[in-house]
Design a protein around this motif. Structure first.
Motif, PDB file in Angstrom:
ATOM      1  N   SER A 171      -4.890   8.473  -9.068  1.00 18.68           N
ATOM      2  CA  SER A 171      -6.320   8.285  -9.267  1.00 18.68           C
ATOM      3  C   SER A 171      -7.143   7.217  -8.620  1.00 18.68           C
ATOM      4  O   SER A 171      -8.288   7.256  -8.552  1.00 18.68           O
ATOM      5  CB  SER A 171      -6.609   8.188 -10.753  1.00 18.68           C
ATOM      6  N   THR A 172      -6.204   6.225  -8.009  1.00 14.75           N
ATOM      7  CA  THR A 172      -7.150   5.012  -7.559  1.00 14.75           C
ATOM      8  C   THR A 172      -7.433   5.359  -5.842  1.00 14.75           C
ATOM      9  O   THR A 172      -6.804   6.442  -5.357  1.00 14.75           O
ATOM     10  CB  THR A 172      -6.353   3.566  -7.722  1.00 14.75           C
ATOM     11  N   SER A 173      -8.387   4.696  -5.483  1.00 14.19           N
ATOM     12  CA  SER A 173      -8.826   4.926  -4.216  1.00 14.19           C
ATOM     13  C   SER A 173      -7.896   4.146  -3.149  1.00 14.19           C
ATOM     14  O   SER A 173      -7.727   4.794  -1.942  1.00 14.19           O
ATOM     15  CB  SER A 173     -10.227   4.360  -3.823  1.00 14.19           C
ATOM     16  N   LYS A 174      -7.116   3.077  -3.560  1.00 12.30           N
ATOM     17  CA  LYS A 174      -6.225   2.558  -2.433  1.00 12.30           C
ATOM     18  C   LYS A 174      -4.737   2.421  -3.487  1.00 12.30           C
ATOM     19  O   LYS A 174      -4.654   1.298  -4.024  1.00 12.30           O
ATOM     20  CB  LYS A 174      -6.513   0.977  -2.229  1.00 12.30           C
ATOM     21  N   PRO A 175      -4.194   3.250  -3.622  1.00 12.44           N
ATOM     22  CA  PRO A 175      -3.045   3.349  -4.368  1.00 12.44           C
ATOM     23  C   PRO A 175      -1.843   2.520  -4.121  1.00 12.44           C
ATOM     24  O   PRO A 175      -1.752   2.205  -2.698  1.00 12.44           O
ATOM     25  CB  PRO A 175      -2.464   4.738  -4.523  1.00 12.44           C
ATOM     26  N   SER A 176      -1.049   2.036  -4.948  1.00 14.82           N
ATOM     27  CA  SER A 176       0.093   1.042  -4.382  1.00 14.82           C
ATOM     28  C   SER A 176       1.290   1.748  -3.926  1.00 14.82           C
ATOM     29  O   SER A 176       1.498   3.064  -4.439  1.00 14.82           O
ATOM     30  CB  SER A 176       0.392   0.099  -5.509  1.00 14.82           C
ATOM     31  N   ALA A 177       2.392   1.412  -3.493  1.00 12.92           N
ATOM     32  CA  ALA A 177       3.666   1.685  -3.340  1.00 12.92           C
ATOM     33  C   ALA A 177       4.397   2.191  -4.714  1.00 12.92           C
ATOM     34  O   ALA A 177       4.794   3.118  -4.773  1.00 12.92           O
ATOM     35  CB  ALA A 177       4.521   1.012  -2.405  1.00 12.92           C
ATOM     36  N   GLN A 178       4.119   1.343  -5.511  1.00 15.87           N
ATOM     37  CA  GLN A 178       4.683   1.750  -6.783  1.00 15.87           C
ATOM     38  C   GLN A 178       4.066   2.888  -7.368  1.00 15.87           C
ATOM     39  O   GLN A 178       4.635   3.883  -8.059  1.00 15.87           O
ATOM     40  CB  GLN A 178       4.486   0.377  -7.766  1.00 15.87           C
ATOM     41  N   GLN A 179       2.835   2.913  -7.384  1.00 15.41           N
ATOM     42  CA  GLN A 179       1.940   3.936  -8.012  1.00 15.41           C
ATOM     43  C   GLN A 179       2.452   5.395  -7.167  1.00 15.41           C
ATOM     44  O   GLN A 179       2.573   6.578  -7.770  1.00 15.41           O
ATOM     45  CB  GLN A 179       0.499   3.760  -7.770  1.00 15.41           C
ATOM     46  N   ALA A 180       2.631   5.192  -5.962  1.00 19.01           N
ATOM     47  CA  ALA A 180       3.110   6.407  -5.064  1.00 19.01           C
ATOM     48  C   ALA A 180       4.392   7.005  -5.586  1.00 19.01           C
ATOM     49  O   ALA A 180       4.705   8.063  -5.621  1.00 19.01           O
ATOM     50  CB  ALA A 180       2.955   6.088  -3.621  1.00 19.01           C
ATOM     51  N   LEU A 181       5.310   5.956  -5.789  1.00 19.11           N
ATOM     52  CA  LEU A 181       6.459   6.456  -6.429  1.00 19.11           C
ATOM     53  C   LEU A 181       6.801   7.175  -7.727  1.00 19.11           C
ATOM     54  O   LEU A 181       7.244   8.203  -7.639  1.00 19.11           O
ATOM     55  CB  LEU A 181       7.469   5.044  -6.444  1.00 19.11           C
ATOM     56  N   LEU A 182       5.852   6.653  -8.475  1.00 24.59           N
ATOM     57  CA  LEU A 182       5.661   7.060  -9.879  1.00 24.59           C
ATOM     58  C   LEU A 182       4.917   8.524  -9.848  1.00 24.59           C
ATOM     59  O   LEU A 182       5.524   9.422 -10.591  1.00 24.59           O
ATOM     60  CB  LEU A 182       4.912   6.141 -10.712  1.00 24.59           C
ATOM     61  N   ALA A 183       4.216   8.661  -8.713  1.00 27.48           N
ATOM     62  CA  ALA A 183       3.429   9.882  -8.656  1.00 27.48           C
ATOM     63  C   ALA A 183       4.325  11.090  -8.148  1.00 27.48           C
ATOM     64  O   ALA A 183       4.448  12.115  -8.490  1.00 27.48           O
ATOM     65  CB  ALA A 183       2.341   9.778  -7.661  1.00 27.48           C
ATOM     66  N   VAL A 184       5.386  10.702  -6.984  1.00 34.68           N
ATOM     67  CA  VAL A 184       6.128  11.682  -6.540  1.00 34.68           C
ATOM     68  C   VAL A 184       7.225  11.881  -7.545  1.00 34.68           C
ATOM     69  O   VAL A 184       7.854  13.125  -7.838  1.00 34.68           O
ATOM     70  CB  VAL A 184       6.971  10.976  -5.371  1.00 34.68           C
ATOM     71  N   ALA A 185       7.834  11.052  -8.419  1.00 29.71           N
ATOM     72  CA  ALA A 185       8.551  11.391  -9.375  1.00 29.71           C
ATOM     73  C   ALA A 185       8.023  12.101 -10.424  1.00 29.71           C
ATOM     74  O   ALA A 185       8.560  13.150 -11.031  1.00 29.71           O
ATOM     75  CB  ALA A 185       9.108   9.919 -10.036  1.00 29.71           C
ATOM     76  N   ALA A 186       6.674  12.038 -10.829  1.00 33.37           N
ATOM     77  CA  ALA A 186       6.095  12.924 -11.782  1.00 33.37           C
ATOM     78  C   ALA A 186       6.059  14.210 -11.138  1.00 33.37           C
ATOM     79  O   ALA A 186       6.294  15.379 -11.979  1.00 33.37           O
ATOM     80  CB  ALA A 186       4.517  12.456 -11.995  1.00 33.37           C
ATOM     81  N   LEU A 187       5.847  14.394  -9.999  1.00 31.69           N
ATOM     82  CA  LEU A 187       5.834  15.631  -9.446  1.00 31.69           C
ATOM     83  C   LEU A 187       7.230  16.442  -9.512  1.00 31.69           C
ATOM     84  O   LEU A 187       7.324  17.768  -9.901  1.00 31.69           O
ATOM     85  CB  LEU A 187       5.625  15.600  -7.831  1.00 31.69           C
ATOM     86  N   GLY A 188       8.234  15.551  -9.856  1.00 29.81           N
ATOM     87  CA  GLY A 188       9.571  16.153  -9.848  1.00 29.81           C
ATOM     88  C   GLY A 188       9.928  16.341 -11.497  1.00 29.81           C
ATOM     89  O   GLY A 188      10.898  16.714 -11.611  1.00 29.81           O
ATOM     90  N   SER A 206       0.828  -1.212   0.223  1.00 33.00           N
ATOM     91  CA  SER A 206       0.143   0.037   0.001  1.00 33.00           C
ATOM     92  C   SER A 206       0.992   1.260   0.024  1.00 33.00           C
ATOM     93  O   SER A 206       2.037   1.187   0.487  1.00 33.00           O
ATOM     94  CB  SER A 206      -0.925   0.006   1.198  1.00 33.00           C
ATOM     95  N   ALA A 207       0.438   2.307  -0.538  1.00 31.84           N
ATOM     96  CA  ALA A 207       0.970   3.632  -0.587  1.00 31.84           C
ATOM     97  C   ALA A 207       1.292   4.068   0.926  1.00 31.84           C
ATOM     98  O   ALA A 207       2.275   4.895   1.033  1.00 31.84           O
ATOM     99  CB  ALA A 207       0.358   4.499  -1.484  1.00 31.84           C
ATOM    100  N   THR A 208       0.565   3.542   1.417  1.00 30.63           N
ATOM    101  CA  THR A 208       0.455   4.231   3.233  1.00 30.63           C
ATOM    102  C   THR A 208       1.763   3.681   3.847  1.00 30.63           C
ATOM    103  O   THR A 208       2.238   4.194   4.775  1.00 30.63           O
ATOM    104  CB  THR A 208      -0.612   3.804   4.028  1.00 30.63           C
ATOM    105  N   THR A 209       2.460   2.638   3.235  1.00 31.65           N
ATOM    106  CA  THR A 209       3.831   2.163   3.762  1.00 31.65           C
ATOM    107  C   THR A 209       4.985   2.900   3.649  1.00 31.65           C
ATOM    108  O   THR A 209       5.994   2.915   3.970  1.00 31.65           O
ATOM    109  CB  THR A 209       4.170   0.930   3.159  1.00 31.65           C
TER     110      THR A 209
END
Length: 483
Positions: A428-445, A408-411
């Motif tokens: 966009s998902t209600s329960k994002p994964s850790a991988q999706q969280a990483l890519l979202a942070v990278a996209a912000l950069g 989970s992204a919460t980890t």
């Protein structure tokens, strides 16, 4: 956001992770300790920025420079709380891996007090790190247990091994650099001595030293160390042979298909070392053998060092002999080799060593440590102590997201950070994964998915922006609660 506004908001929301790493700091003056916490609050929001930019006000800049220049403020004191927190995290595991490695910190220009020669471009110093990693297969970075820093003399003094016989006593009195491997083990074990946590110490081929093996064996300390020297041994018939030749005659006890990641050429490694050469990524198969061996003491060594050491050895070699630089590991270990699972576990333990290399990238690229414009060894060491917990936090985000994308992204992110990324339409998902969280942070950069996996620089930028957005969000929430 000015310092006063930040200070008013602090009691209302929880401390960010990096600030927690400095709880328990003891500098002999509560004002200095408070100053460290304020500095860390500013740096964690903008870890890759220069100190003048990260310190938003003139007062903060002056406070920062006074702190790192103060002779009574030391690296050991600043680092101690993080080491203690790392030991606390280790308690959650019965066994941890402690991965040891050395890196060079190089700074442009000349004239910085206390630094030594690193390369033709400028000065620098070295750091030997002992990083705790979970041994449960997740390879979660738990933090740094020990760090030793030193600079090499400019000229005239050598720390290399001198000719002649060496004994345990000689080694303990010696200043030779190879002693750092055992010193790192001893320091890490001291941090863990009250925890009942078992440690397995992992080192690359620079740690292959008979005296280090002997000292570890003397203390019954567990290890997996990659061999550099093809050592002499005695077989069951008393015949002398080379370890690799002996193991090569045994049967293959396991095979494994693996994906090797690409590797850039290491400019400052010895050219003779294979790890210094570039490598393209590829799928390959490994053949794995294991044997018990009795390694002979090399000369010159004095009689108080054991003449032989009983060790287990695991030989890992790439099956395809046509590869220019095939994988060829000789792993000396105290771990059992009774079953196929035991042998594969030793290989996996050594493969966790790459976590420390990623930590160095987080420190140098994600936190831009080598770009810091400080003028002495003392100030740079103090700054390093401030950045180590930040690099660990960044590393943990990347490792858990890449190694365990299903988590989970919460980890890896706080609920507030996840909420911000959703507001930015990067999740966009209600329960994002850790991988999706990483890519979202990278996209912000600024990362573009088509460019492949995000690197440390773009990830560092994204994490920096996310922390700034989180700080603003929490400040606004605090103001709303007060109104």
């Amino acid at each position: 956001m000015d310092g006063a506004a930040w200070g008013r908001a602090r009691p209302i929301f929880m401390e960010l992770d990096v600030v927690r790493e400095f709880r328990g700091l003891k500098l002999g003056d509560w004002r200095r300790e408070q100053r460290v916490r304020r500095i860390v609050e500013a740096l964690q929001v903008r870890p890759a920025e220069s100190f003048p930019k990260a310190m938003a006000t003139r007062a903060r800049r002056e406070a920062f420079y006074r702190l790192v220049e103060n002779e009574e403020v030391t690296f050991a004191a600043l680092f101690a709380p993080h080491a203690a927190k790392t030991a606390e995290r280790c308690v959650e595991h019965q066994t941890v891996l402690v991965v040891h490695d050395t890196t060079k910190f190089s700074f442009d220009g000349e004239g910085r007090s206390g630094l030594g020669k690193i390369n033709s471009a400028g000065q620098g110093f070295l750091g030997h790190f002992s990083i705790a990693v979970s041994a449960d297969g997740k390879r979660e970075p738990l933090g740094a247990l020990a760090v030793k820093t030193w600079s090499r003399p400019e000229r005239g003094v050598s720390t290399r091994r001198k000719k002649g016989e060496l004994s345990y006593a000689d080694v303990r009195k010696s200043k030779r650099e190879s002693l750092r491997w055992y010193e790192g083990v001893a320091a890490a074990e001291k941090q863990l001595e009250d925890t009942r946590v078992a440690a397995i110490h992992v080192m690359d081929s620079e740690g292959d030293d008979y005296l280090t093996f002997a000292l570890l064996a003397e203390k019954a300390q567990r290890f997996v160390i990659r061999g550099y020297h093809d050592r002499l041994m005695k077989d069951a018939l008393g015949q002398t042979s080379k370890v690799k030749d002996f193991v090569a005659t045994s049967i293959i006890q396991a095979r494994r298909s693996v994906k090797l990641s690409p590797r850039k050429k290491q400019l400052f490694q010895q050219k003779s070392r294979k790890r210094a050469q570039s490598r393209e990524g590829r799928e390959t198969q490994l053949a794995i053998r294991a044997e018990q061996v009795e390694v002979r003491r090399p000369t010159p060594v004095k009689d108080d060092v054991p003449k032989t050491l009983a060790l287990n050895v695991v030989h890992v070699r790439e099956v395809d002999d046509e590869v220019l630089e095939p994988v060829d590991w000789l792993l000396y270990t105290t771990e059992p080799i009774d079953t196929r699972e035991d042998i594969l576990r030793i290989v996996d333990i050594y493969r966790a060593r790459w976590v420390v290399e990623e930590f160095f990238k987080a420190l140098k690229t994600g936190c831009a440590f080598e770009k810091r414009q400080l003028e002495s060894m003392h100030t740079l060491e103090n700054a390093l102590a401030l950045f180590i917990p930040m690099a660990w936090g960044l590393l943990r985000l990347r490792v858990l997201a890449r190694e365990h994308p299903e988590f989970s992204a919460t980890t890896v992110l706080t609920p507030t950070q996840i909420k911000i990324l959703r507001k930015k339409k990067l999740l966009s998902t209600s329960k994002p994964s850790a991988q999706q969280a990483l890519l979202a942070v990278a996209a912000l950069g600024g990362h573009i998915v088509a460019n492949g996996s995000p690197g440390w620089m773009v990830l560092g930028r994204g994490y920096e922006d996310l922390l700034m957005l989180e700080a603003g969000f929490l400040l606004a929430s605090a103001r709303n609660d007060q109104s």
